[in-house]
Write a protein that holds these residues in place. Sequence first.
Motif, PDB file in Angstrom:
ATOM      1  N   TYR A   1      -6.665  13.893-157.865  1.00 21.27           N
ATOM      2  CA  TYR A   1      -7.463  14.720-158.767  1.00 21.27           C
ATOM      3  C   TYR A   1      -8.572  15.328-157.911  1.00 21.27           C
ATOM      4  CZ  TYR A   1      -5.191  12.972-162.980  1.00 21.27           C
ATOM      5  OH  TYR A   1      -4.268  12.682-163.961  1.00 21.27           O
ATOM      6  N   LEU A   2      -8.472  16.625-157.667  1.00 20.61           N
ATOM      7  CA  LEU A   2      -9.325  17.258-156.667  1.00 20.61           C
ATOM      8  C   LEU A   2     -10.690  17.667-157.194  1.00 20.61           C
ATOM      9  CD1 LEU A   2      -6.606  19.481-154.984  1.00 20.61           C
ATOM     10  CD2 LEU A   2      -7.678  17.448-153.998  1.00 20.61           C
ATOM     11  N   GLU A   3     -10.740  18.149-158.427  1.00 15.32           N
ATOM     12  CA  GLU A   3     -12.013  18.703-158.910  1.00 15.32           C
ATOM     13  C   GLU A   3     -11.974  18.850-160.428  1.00 15.32           C
ATOM     14  OE1 GLU A   3     -14.641  22.828-158.332  1.00 15.32           O
ATOM     15  OE2 GLU A   3     -13.126  22.258-156.859  1.00 15.32           O
ATOM     16  N   SER A   4     -13.093  18.543-161.067  1.00 14.31           N
ATOM     17  CA  SER A   4     -13.214  18.839-162.496  1.00 14.31           C
ATOM     18  C   SER A   4     -13.586  20.309-162.660  1.00 14.31           C
ATOM     19  CB  SER A   4     -14.268  17.948-163.148  1.00 14.31           C
ATOM     20  OG  SER A   4     -15.532  18.179-162.562  1.00 14.31           O
ATOM     21  N   VAL A   5     -13.124  20.913-163.725  1.00 11.85           N
ATOM     22  CA  VAL A   5     -13.337  22.338-163.964  1.00 11.85           C
ATOM     23  C   VAL A   5     -13.956  22.531-165.346  1.00 11.85           C
ATOM     24  CG1 VAL A   5     -12.223  24.590-164.203  1.00 11.85           C
ATOM     25  CG2 VAL A   5     -11.375  22.962-162.516  1.00 11.85           C
ATOM     26  N   THR A   6     -15.095  23.207-165.372  1.00 12.29           N
ATOM     27  CA  THR A   6     -15.732  23.582-166.630  1.00 12.29           C
ATOM     28  C   THR A   6     -16.009  25.077-166.594  1.00 12.29           C
ATOM     29  OG1 THR A   6     -16.798  21.414-166.824  1.00 12.29           O
ATOM     30  CG2 THR A   6     -17.653  23.188-168.213  1.00 12.29           C
ATOM     31  N   ASN A   7     -15.402  25.805-167.496  1.00 14.00           N
ATOM     32  CA  ASN A   7     -15.573  27.255-167.558  1.00 14.00           C
ATOM     33  C   ASN A   7     -16.228  27.678-168.864  1.00 14.00           C
ATOM     34  OD1 ASN A   7     -14.474  27.659-165.057  1.00 14.00           O
ATOM     35  ND2 ASN A   7     -12.514  28.423-165.776  1.00 14.00           N
ATOM     36  N   TYR A   8     -16.968  28.781-168.773  1.00 15.59           N
ATOM     37  CA  TYR A   8     -17.692  29.329-169.923  1.00 15.59           C
ATOM     38  C   TYR A   8     -17.298  30.793-170.117  1.00 15.59           C
ATOM     39  CZ  TYR A   8     -20.846  25.336-169.214  1.00 15.59           C
ATOM     40  OH  TYR A   8     -21.375  24.079-169.062  1.00 15.59           O
ATOM     41  N   GLY A   9     -17.305  31.216-171.363  1.00 17.47           N
ATOM     42  CA  GLY A   9     -17.117  32.630-171.642  1.00 17.47           C
ATOM     43  C   GLY A   9     -18.387  33.405-171.325  1.00 17.47           C
ATOM     44  N   TYR A  10     -18.215  34.688-171.001  1.00 18.53           N
ATOM     45  CA  TYR A  10     -19.357  35.569-170.732  1.00 18.53           C
ATOM     46  C   TYR A  10     -19.197  36.861-171.527  1.00 18.53           C
ATOM     47  CZ  TYR A  10     -21.247  32.750-166.934  1.00 18.53           C
ATOM     48  OH  TYR A  10     -21.823  31.735-166.217  1.00 18.53           O
ATOM     49  N   MET A  37      -6.325  30.190-160.996  1.00 19.89           N
ATOM     50  CA  MET A  37      -7.235  29.071-160.760  1.00 19.89           C
ATOM     51  C   MET A  37      -8.238  29.487-159.683  1.00 19.89           C
ATOM     52  SD  MET A  37      -6.554  26.540-162.725  1.00 19.89           S
ATOM     53  CE  MET A  37      -5.270  26.004-163.858  1.00 19.89           C
ATOM     54  N   ILE A  38      -9.341  30.083-160.117  1.00 20.38           N
ATOM     55  CA  ILE A  38     -10.293  30.685-159.178  1.00 20.38           C
ATOM     56  C   ILE A  38     -10.886  29.642-158.235  1.00 20.38           C
ATOM     57  CG2 ILE A  38     -12.374  32.071-158.974  1.00 20.38           C
ATOM     58  CD1 ILE A  38      -9.992  33.526-160.221  1.00 20.38           C
ATOM     59  N   GLN A  39     -11.232  28.464-158.779  1.00 20.81           N
ATOM     60  CA  GLN A  39     -11.808  27.422-157.922  1.00 20.81           C
ATOM     61  C   GLN A  39     -10.830  27.008-156.831  1.00 20.81           C
ATOM     62  OE1 GLN A  39     -12.010  27.583-161.223  1.00 20.81           O
ATOM     63  NE2 GLN A  39     -13.772  26.493-162.029  1.00 20.81           N
TER      64      GLN A  39
END
Length: 264
Positions: free
Chosen positions: A214-223, A151-153
């Motif tokens: 609930y601390l933070e929403s997470v949206t990740n994208y492929g690269y 969990m990088i964030q």
Amino acid sequence: MQQWNLAISNSLIGLLCCFSAYASDIAPSPTTPSVQDKPTITMAFFEDPKNSFYIKWAELLYTHAFTQLGYQFNYEIVPAIRASKMLESGKIDGEPGRIFSYGDKVNNVVRIEEPFIETHLIAFTTHPQIKITDWQSLTNMGYKVEYYRGMIQAKQKLTELIPATHLSESSSPINSFRKLLHDRIDIYIDSEVSLHLLQKTPEFQDGKIRPVAYLESVTNYGYLHKRHSQLAVDVAKQLKKMKQEGLFEYYKQQAQTSFEDHAK
């Protein structure tokens, strides 16, 4: 003589037809290349898919997406920092999930514009007195905090707020929940997947462990590497189509089942 020539001609035609039929059975059609003929796209995974819900989900989703686009899909398991360097240099083809601004820090990459992961980071505890509203609530409180590895964030936030002596990584949500029950940690931070695991596992259904914030929403994208610029566009379209067809949810359930079975 004319009848004899006609008979020979018919025999030759029959032999040619038989040979053609036999050849079509043993040779692959030029319009349907064999698996070995397909180009391979290799992504860097931070963890083994059998140990991580999200990585397993990524494996299933990207395997389907790239197969539909005429590629084989493969992955290598490497640490996050090394993955960035490998992608930047073109030694791998892509990464499955990074934040939106990842491309601002890493050269030679293109974003797959359809989001891959959309979830929330949740803080769990067994202590009723612990009240958390946001990340800053963790500052100078003396809590022993653990977060799920990858969990990088969470890692970025927590390393700024929590002393190293009070911060640890988890490779197993089950073990982290057990540590909460035995007061070895005060707070465990993970995604919504662990909330489902908590609710479905008999060992933890007594309600002692609860989500506190609930601390933070997470949206990740492929690269992908920039040499795959057009492919990034095609993959985004394919992922969007898969969402519309219900395949994201289908593979999510498969990944969750695999994750829960391995976690027991």
